[in-house]
Design a protein around this motif. Structure first.
Motif, mmCIF file in Angstrom:
data_model
loop_
_atom_site.group_PDB
_atom_site.id
_atom_site.type_symbol
_atom_site.label_atom_id
_atom_site.label_comp_id
_atom_site.label_asym_id
_atom_site.label_seq_id
_atom_site.Cartn_x
_atom_site.Cartn_y
_atom_site.Cartn_z
ATOM 1 N N GLY A 1 0.813 -1.208 0.000
ATOM 2 C CA GLY A 1 0.000 0.000 0.000
ATOM 3 C C GLY A 1 0.843 1.252 0.000
ATOM 4 O O GLY A 1 1.870 1.333 -0.666
ATOM 5 N N GLY A 2 0.425 2.224 0.806
ATOM 6 C CA GLY A 2 1.045 3.541 0.818
ATOM 7 C C GLY A 2 2.512 3.559 1.193
ATOM 8 O O GLY A 2 3.276 4.369 0.670
ATOM 9 N N PRO B 1 6.358 2.517 -2.269
ATOM 10 C CA PRO B 1 7.638 3.200 -2.510
ATOM 11 C C PRO B 1 8.837 2.405 -1.991
ATOM 12 O O PRO B 1 9.905 2.425 -2.607
ATOM 13 C CB PRO B 1 7.495 4.545 -1.800
ATOM 14 C CG PRO B 1 6.338 4.408 -0.894
ATOM 15 C CD PRO B 1 5.467 3.319 -1.439
ATOM 16 N N LEU B 2 8.652 1.678 -0.890
ATOM 17 C CA LEU B 2 9.740 0.846 -0.376
ATOM 18 C C LEU B 2 10.148 -0.198 -1.418
ATOM 19 O O LEU B 2 11.331 -0.324 -1.764
ATOM 20 C CB LEU B 2 9.314 0.155 0.920
ATOM 21 C CG LEU B 2 10.287 -0.900 1.459
ATOM 22 C CD1 LEU B 2 11.603 -0.266 1.857
ATOM 23 C CD2 LEU B 2 9.664 -1.657 2.606
ATOM 24 N N GLN C 1 -0.674 5.017 -3.647
ATOM 25 C CA GLN C 1 -0.027 3.713 -3.822
ATOM 26 C C GLN C 1 0.497 3.654 -5.258
ATOM 27 O O GLN C 1 -0.151 3.160 -6.164
ATOM 28 C CB GLN C 1 -1.018 2.590 -3.502
ATOM 29 C CG GLN C 1 -1.470 2.669 -2.056
ATOM 30 C CD GLN C 1 -2.524 1.644 -1.690
ATOM 31 O OE1 GLN C 1 -2.785 0.695 -2.412
ATOM 32 N NE2 GLN C 1 -3.131 1.828 -0.522
ATOM 33 N N VAL C 2 1.703 4.184 -5.422
ATOM 34 C CA VAL C 2 2.223 4.600 -6.724
ATOM 35 C C VAL C 2 2.577 3.463 -7.687
ATOM 36 O O VAL C 2 2.817 3.723 -8.857
ATOM 37 C CB VAL C 2 3.446 5.525 -6.552
ATOM 38 C CG1 VAL C 2 3.028 6.817 -5.869
ATOM 39 C CG2 VAL C 2 4.541 4.818 -5.723
ATOM 40 N N ALA D 1 4.469 -4.148 -11.843
ATOM 41 C CA ALA D 1 5.093 -2.828 -12.008
ATOM 42 C C ALA D 1 6.597 -2.898 -11.746
ATOM 43 O O ALA D 1 7.394 -2.294 -12.467
ATOM 44 C CB ALA D 1 4.434 -1.819 -11.070
ATOM 45 N N LEU D 2 6.988 -3.653 -10.736
ATOM 46 C CA LEU D 2 8.411 -3.766 -10.400
ATOM 47 C C LEU D 2 9.186 -4.516 -11.479
ATOM 48 O O LEU D 2 10.337 -4.196 -11.764
ATOM 49 C CB LEU D 2 8.588 -4.441 -9.044
ATOM 50 C CG LEU D 2 8.035 -3.641 -7.864
ATOM 51 C CD1 LEU D 2 8.059 -4.466 -6.594
ATOM 52 C CD2 LEU D 2 8.792 -2.333 -7.690
#
Length: 179
Positions: free
Chosen positions: A93-94, A98-99, A127-128, A146-147
């Motif tokens: 999530g949020g 990013p982590l 949640q980018v 996405a990663l």
């Protein structure tokens, strides 16, 4: 042009639009199937193979990580150590997004992504890793997809389950710092 010709063309156009819609649906289905076949969504904890140690950086690795290789605290050996490291991110999530994004960009070896929730429209502003096209997907799978686009050398393992006393130890033991 006669009224009969206009009616014929309108009917033909409707037929073509139906065919296009059917082809779009088929394409979307094939894309969905290819995503899940490329990245298997784990719904339980399964044993992982050892993370293969990289002996040297490839030319692509040197180009990709050139800025961080210049850091005296990291250098080539630090980058090699990073590629042997695995991390389990609990929650996509949020904070987890990013982590995971920065870990993948830095060249971590293996990234476990654990989340039991699904992507909702209300998640997207914070949640980018998730996008509109992933609405309804398991967050772990959406993040892993996405990663993979960000850094295909990172092994991403999405888990669609909740961390619990019954699975925590087994999950965490799958992610030792170095293999």
């Amino acid at each position: 042009m006669s009224q009969e010709e206009v009616c014929f063309l309108k009917a033909k156009l409707k037929e073509q639009e139906k065919e296009i819609a059917a082809l779009k649906n088929k394409l979307a289905q094939l894309k969905e199937e290819s995503h899940t076949s490329v990245l298997e969504l784990h719904k339980k904890v399964t044993p992982l193979s050892r993370l293969e140690a990289t002996q040297a950086l490839s030319n692509d690795d040197i180009m990709r990580y050139s800025r961080q290789l210049l850091l005296p605290e990291l250098g080539v050996q630090g980058q090699l150590n990073l590629s042997k490291t695995s991390v389990l991110v609990v929650g996509c999530g949020g904070l987890g997004c990013p982590l995971a994004q920065y870990l993948a960009a830095a060249g971590i070896g293996r990234l476990g992504l654990l989340d039991y929730d699904e992507v909702e429209l209300s998640n997207l502003h914070r949640q980018v890793l998730h996008g509109e096209e992933n609405k309804g997907w398991a967050k772990a799978l959406s993040a892993a997809t996405a990663l993979r686009r960000l850094n295909s050398t990172v092994e991403c393992i999405p888990y669609h389950l909740q961390l619990s006393p019954g699975n925590a130890l087994q999950l965490i033991q799958q992610y030792p710092q170095k293999s």
